[in-house]
Write a protein that holds these residues in place. Sequence first.
Motif, PDB file in Angstrom:
ATOM      1  N   VAL A 154       0.832  -1.202   0.000  1.00  6.02           N
ATOM      2  CA  VAL A 154       0.000   0.000   0.000  1.00  6.02           C
ATOM      3  C   VAL A 154       0.867   1.253   0.000  1.00  6.02           C
ATOM      4  CG1 VAL A 154      -1.642   1.337   1.363  1.00  6.02           C
ATOM      5  CG2 VAL A 154      -1.985  -1.105   1.081  1.00  6.02           C
ATOM      6  N   ARG A 155       1.985   1.206   0.714  1.00  4.43           N
ATOM      7  CA  ARG A 155       2.844   2.388   0.812  1.00  4.43           C
ATOM      8  C   ARG A 155       3.770   2.548  -0.370  1.00  4.43           C
ATOM      9  NH1 ARG A 155       4.763   3.240   6.990  1.00  4.43           N
ATOM     10  NH2 ARG A 155       5.725   4.997   5.952  1.00  4.43           N
ATOM     11  N   GLY A 156       3.798   1.579  -1.262  1.00  2.00           N
ATOM     12  CA  GLY A 156       4.745   1.559  -2.362  1.00  2.00           C
ATOM     13  C   GLY A 156       5.567   0.288  -2.263  1.00  2.00           C
ATOM     14  N   TRP A 157       6.821   0.347  -2.724  1.00  7.47           N
ATOM     15  CA  TRP A 157       7.659  -0.835  -2.685  1.00  7.47           C
ATOM     16  C   TRP A 157       8.123  -1.078  -1.251  1.00  7.47           C
ATOM     17  CZ3 TRP A 157       8.076  -4.678  -5.838  1.00  7.47           C
ATOM     18  CH2 TRP A 157       9.103  -5.615  -5.665  1.00  7.47           C
ATOM     19  N   ILE A 158       7.785  -2.248  -0.720  1.00  7.96           N
ATOM     20  CA  ILE A 158       8.132  -2.598   0.652  1.00  7.96           C
ATOM     21  C   ILE A 158       9.460  -3.350   0.652  1.00  7.96           C
ATOM     22  CG2 ILE A 158       7.440  -3.867   2.721  1.00  7.96           C
ATOM     23  CD1 ILE A 158       5.634  -1.493   2.065  1.00  7.96           C
ATOM     24  N   SER A 159      10.446  -2.800   1.340  1.00  6.35           N
ATOM     25  CA  SER A 159      11.732  -3.455   1.534  1.00  6.35           C
ATOM     26  C   SER A 159      12.344  -2.903   2.807  1.00  6.35           C
ATOM     27  CB  SER A 159      12.667  -3.226   0.340  1.00  6.35           C
ATOM     28  OG  SER A 159      13.002  -1.846   0.212  1.00  6.35           O
ATOM     29  N   PHE A 160      13.304  -3.636   3.362  1.00  3.61           N
ATOM     30  CA  PHE A 160      13.857  -3.288   4.667  1.00  3.61           C
ATOM     31  C   PHE A 160      15.373  -3.109   4.577  1.00  3.61           C
ATOM     32  CE2 PHE A 160      10.097  -5.903   5.126  1.00  3.61           C
ATOM     33  CZ  PHE A 160       9.319  -5.157   5.997  1.00  3.61           C
ATOM     34  N   ASN A 161      15.878  -2.176   5.383  1.00  2.79           N
ATOM     35  CA  ASN A 161      17.326  -2.030   5.456  1.00  2.79           C
ATOM     36  C   ASN A 161      17.892  -3.000   6.492  1.00  2.79           C
ATOM     37  OD1 ASN A 161      16.969  -0.861   8.029  1.00  2.79           O
ATOM     38  ND2 ASN A 161      16.998   1.222   7.221  1.00  2.79           N
ATOM     39  N   LYS A 162      19.187  -2.962   6.702  1.00 14.10           N
ATOM     40  CA  LYS A 162      19.825  -3.938   7.589  1.00 14.10           C
ATOM     41  C   LYS A 162      19.422  -3.763   9.052  1.00 14.10           C
ATOM     42  CE  LYS A 162      24.010  -1.095   8.078  1.00 14.10           C
ATOM     43  NZ  LYS A 162      25.478  -1.053   7.859  1.00 14.10           N
ATOM     44  N   LYS A 163      18.807  -2.640   9.376  1.00  7.60           N
ATOM     45  CA  LYS A 163      18.326  -2.419  10.739  1.00  7.60           C
ATOM     46  C   LYS A 163      16.892  -2.916  10.938  1.00  7.60           C
ATOM     47  CE  LYS A 163      21.220   1.707  11.360  1.00  7.60           C
ATOM     48  NZ  LYS A 163      21.201   3.168  11.621  1.00  7.60           N
ATOM     49  N   GLY A 164      16.290  -3.414   9.863  1.00  7.66           N
ATOM     50  CA  GLY A 164      14.904  -3.866   9.955  1.00  7.66           C
ATOM     51  C   GLY A 164      13.893  -2.750   9.814  1.00  7.66           C
ATOM     52  N   ASP A 165      14.336  -1.606   9.311  1.00 10.77           N
ATOM     53  CA  ASP A 165      13.449  -0.454   9.119  1.00 10.77           C
ATOM     54  C   ASP A 165      12.998  -0.380   7.671  1.00 10.77           C
ATOM     55  OD1 ASP A 165      14.012   0.251  11.765  1.00 10.77           O
ATOM     56  OD2 ASP A 165      15.707   1.508  11.182  1.00 10.77           O
ATOM     57  N   LEU A 166      11.784   0.097   7.471  1.00 12.84           N
ATOM     58  CA  LEU A 166      11.247   0.248   6.128  1.00 12.84           C
ATOM     59  C   LEU A 166      11.943   1.388   5.395  1.00 12.84           C
ATOM     60  CD1 LEU A 166       8.895  -0.785   4.242  1.00 12.84           C
ATOM     61  CD2 LEU A 166       7.597   1.175   5.086  1.00 12.84           C
ATOM     62  N   ASN A 167      12.266   1.163   4.134  1.00  9.66           N
ATOM     63  CA  ASN A 167      12.774   2.243   3.288  1.00  9.66           C
ATOM     64  C   ASN A 167      11.583   3.081   2.819  1.00  9.66           C
ATOM     65  OD1 ASN A 167      15.574   1.373   3.278  1.00  9.66           O
ATOM     66  ND2 ASN A 167      14.917  -0.318   1.963  1.00  9.66           N
ATOM     67  N   SER A 168      11.588   4.377   3.159  1.00  9.35           N
ATOM     68  CA  SER A 168      10.387   5.199   2.957  1.00  9.35           C
ATOM     69  C   SER A 168      10.652   6.446   2.133  1.00  9.35           C
ATOM     70  CB  SER A 168       9.815   5.641   4.318  1.00  9.35           C
ATOM     71  OG  SER A 168       9.370   4.547   5.057  1.00  9.35           O
ATOM     72  N   ILE A 169       9.563   6.981   1.601  1.00 13.43           N
ATOM     73  CA  ILE A 169       9.534   8.314   1.002  1.00 13.43           C
ATOM     74  C   ILE A 169       8.725   9.202   1.938  1.00 13.43           C
ATOM     75  CG2 ILE A 169       8.732   9.673  -0.975  1.00 13.43           C
ATOM     76  CD1 ILE A 169       9.147   7.250  -2.724  1.00 13.43           C
TER      77      ILE A 169
END
Length: 394
Positions: free
Chosen positions: A349-364
């Motif tokens: 829903v938010r766009g492309w869902i992927s995570f960085n090495k800290k487990g945080d969502l990459n966001s705009i």
Amino acid sequence: MALYPFHGAWHGGAAVLAASQLALEQVNQRDDVLPGYRLNLLWNDTGCDPGLGLDLMFQHLYSPPTKIMIIGALCSIVSQATAQVSHRWNVVQLSPVSSSPALSNKSRFKMFLRTNSPDSDINPAKIEMFTQFGWSKIATIHQAFELFSVANDGLIGLMKKKGMTVVTSEIITTDPIIQVRNLQESGARIIVGSFYADMAVRVFCEAYKIGLYGPKIAWILVGWYSENWWNVSVPNTDCTIDQIKEAIDGYFAVDPIRVNPKPELTISGQTAHEIQKLFLQRINHEPLPALNSGLQGFDAIWTAALALNKTMTDLENNGSARLENFTYQDTEMGKLLFNNAMNTEFPGVRGWISFNKKGDLNSIYRIDRFQDHVNISYIGESHEGLQFSSCWHM
């Protein structure tokens, strides 16, 4: 297991639960995701209280059936309390909403990830906003929770690197009267405020009383408050709703994009706006608390489902145990599921869902200004050198 708050300082559990259940129904109808399994969500009300959240988690862990994942908590203070210990049961914990920068610390929160980004990631957007407006003298005021203090410290560090002046930095423990007056006495005109919505009402009540608002004062707040968050009764305040509205007029808010504005298909085969319509129909268009955060539960459930699906496939290929064989002593399956969750990518829903090495969502991110009941938004990436590529009126 789901740990959602339905009352307390932040009580957006009903909205997140509705979106979670919508996603669960879609997952359970699919033949290509977890074939032969059905996902169930057992939820409880944490009250946004870390003690209660821990107690509920322990009750679940010591009661059948075995829980293979934790969805939540939503309040950062509850996620911090639970995620520090949930990994000892080899249980992956996935929060749809929690935004405390502290939760990025993998040495403390070993099997935690989130379909949200930490509030500290918003700081470059704030710095870019200060730069574009030519603001060089900034004051901060935040509530004494790690959720706010870590992000505030990071912002101050970035400001100093940019040669900006910290006019004053105030910390609220209980009553904000002294801190708000200190802002005025220091001559603060650009003020970054970080606190829960109930405290925000108290802060702006005091700001109204002393005139710390208007066209010569700019307040910058967090962006995850509920719609019309000021329209509530808060203990220990004697201002009217109209007075609070007058004091907050013109404030800025910085927040990640929550619904992809592009007509791109999600993992469900529908666009984000189509899913949003289904979500609103599901809740009968009721203005639930934290409604704008609700759909993050949709992406969280899909993340969990896809991670479990990949783990199921890996187990089958290895000829080892099945998902239903998981126990709280199963370190190997716990790590496999966590790694698969961290590597999950899909259109959400938010766009492309992927995570960085800290487990945080990459966001705009987006910057909103609320003035005369008009919301003006600017969109940009969450990194240094941020450029806001578009704006529109809502």
